[in-house]
Design an enzyme around this catalytic site. Structure first.
Site, short mmCIF file in Angstrom:
data_model
loop_
_atom_site.label_atom_id
_atom_site.label_comp_id
_atom_site.label_asym_id
_atom_site.label_seq_id
_atom_site.Cartn_x
_atom_site.Cartn_y
_atom_site.Cartn_z
N SER A 25 0.81 -1.21 0.00
CA SER A 25 0.00 0.00 0.00
C SER A 25 0.85 1.27 0.00
O SER A 25 1.84 1.38 0.74
CB SER A 25 -0.92 0.01 1.23
OG SER A 25 -1.64 1.21 1.31
N LYS A 76 -13.70 -4.88 4.65
CA LYS A 76 -14.66 -3.82 4.31
C LYS A 76 -16.11 -4.17 4.64
O LYS A 76 -16.92 -3.27 4.89
CB LYS A 76 -14.54 -3.45 2.83
CG LYS A 76 -13.28 -2.71 2.48
CD LYS A 76 -13.29 -2.28 1.02
CE LYS A 76 -12.04 -1.50 0.65
NZ LYS A 76 -12.08 -1.03 -0.76
N GLY A 138 -16.15 -7.01 -7.98
CA GLY A 138 -15.62 -7.06 -6.63
C GLY A 138 -15.75 -5.73 -5.91
O GLY A 138 -16.63 -4.92 -6.23
N GLY A 256 -6.52 5.02 -12.91
CA GLY A 256 -7.02 5.04 -11.54
C GLY A 256 -6.36 6.03 -10.62
O GLY A 256 -6.67 6.08 -9.42
#
Length: 295
Positions: A25, A76, A138, A256
């Protein structure tokens, strides 16, 4: 390269990212750079945790000097069990990536789809009048489609390598927003091409073409020629093979990067009450990508 020490005091607001794995990340660098720019005494850091121990961790964070926290895979959906409130969109979506802590009361939001919607608006896309084809049902695909439907998009075609995932997302969208979504079986090429031909915006939310498999794509270049806009949630590489092909046949393309920056900037606003630090986050993520490429 030496790493600058982040000064931590008793007043520093701690903001963890809960998920697993997190070594890949970039969020901490992007967030902490923004905090320094806007003068916010905070520290964002990765905290690896799976669903098994998520409740214990969230219960502790509720009582700490934590204005909120971020949530990513695989937490999540599981995190909803431990929150007190949800905003309207996160409640419909059934997934949360951002939690705000006010006096021990935890409220969940989902900024993922908002990040792309902001980018689309900045590019002048008509959200209500456009038909969207989404490959990938997803987390990314669900958040984007739910957010678009929330803002008035009336027609989606949904496809996924796993047909069951596409079927589930179509059912969820139609249950919450009326008959707005239609499924395309991934292996039915003729149906897929008909749906692509009826669409204004083609979105790859599947991860196909991400690093290191950057030569992969899922649709022939010739089948993109008529499309006004092609979008890929990936920004590593900045142009997937899908976007390269689309650009070569005259399509407008969006990667993105804006989605990632916009959703992160909205998180900062939710946690701090300060304006979204778009420029600081853009500068830092461009620096990270330059380091990856070895520029």
């Amino acid at each position: 390269m030496s790493k600058a020490l982040v000064p931590i005091s008793v007043d520093t607001k701690l903001i963890p990212l809960l998920g697993f794995p997190l070594r890949q990340s970039f969020a901490a660098r992007m967030q902490n750079s923004a905090y320094a720019t806007i003068g916010f005494d905070g520290c964002y850091f990765p905290l690896e945790v799976t669903n098994e121990h998520l409740g214990d961790v969230v219960g502790a964070l509720r009582h700490m000097n934590v204005p909120g926290f971020a949530v990513t895979k695989p937490n999540k959906v599981e995190v909803l069990k431990y929150l007190d409130e949800l905003d309207e969109l996160a409640a419909k979506m059934g997934a949360c990536n951002t939690v705000v802590n006010k006096g021990g009361v935890l409220k969940g939001y989902n900024t993922d789809g908002e990040g792309l919607v902001t980018d689309l608006r900045q590019h002048g896309v008509d959200l209500v009048g456009s038909t969207f084809f989404c490959l990938g049902a997803g987390g990314a695909g669900k958040s984007v489609c739910f957010t678009l439907a929330h803002y008035g998009t009336k027609k989606f075609y949904i496809s996924d390598i796993a047909d069951a995932a596409a079927e589930s997302l179509v059912a969820d969208l139609n249950r919450n927003f009326g008959e707005v979504a239609e499924m395309c079986k991934f292996d039915d090429k003729q149906a897929t091409l008909r749906a692509v031909g009826n669409s204004h915006v083609l979105m790859n939310m599947s991860g196909v073409g991400m690093y290191p498999k950057t030569d992969e794509t899922w649709i022939d270049k010739a089948d993109l020629a008529h499309l006004p806009l092609c979008i890929d949630a990936t920004y590593n590489p900045l142009k997937t093979q899908f976007l390269i092909d689309a650009e070569q046949v005259g399509c407008k393309i969006i990667n993105g990067l804006g989605m990632s920056i916009n959703q992160g900037a909205l998180q900062v606003k939710l946690w701090t009450g300060l304006p979204e630090p778009y420029e600081a986050m853009t500068a830092e993520i461009n620096k990270i990508l330059s380091e990856i490429k070895g520029d």
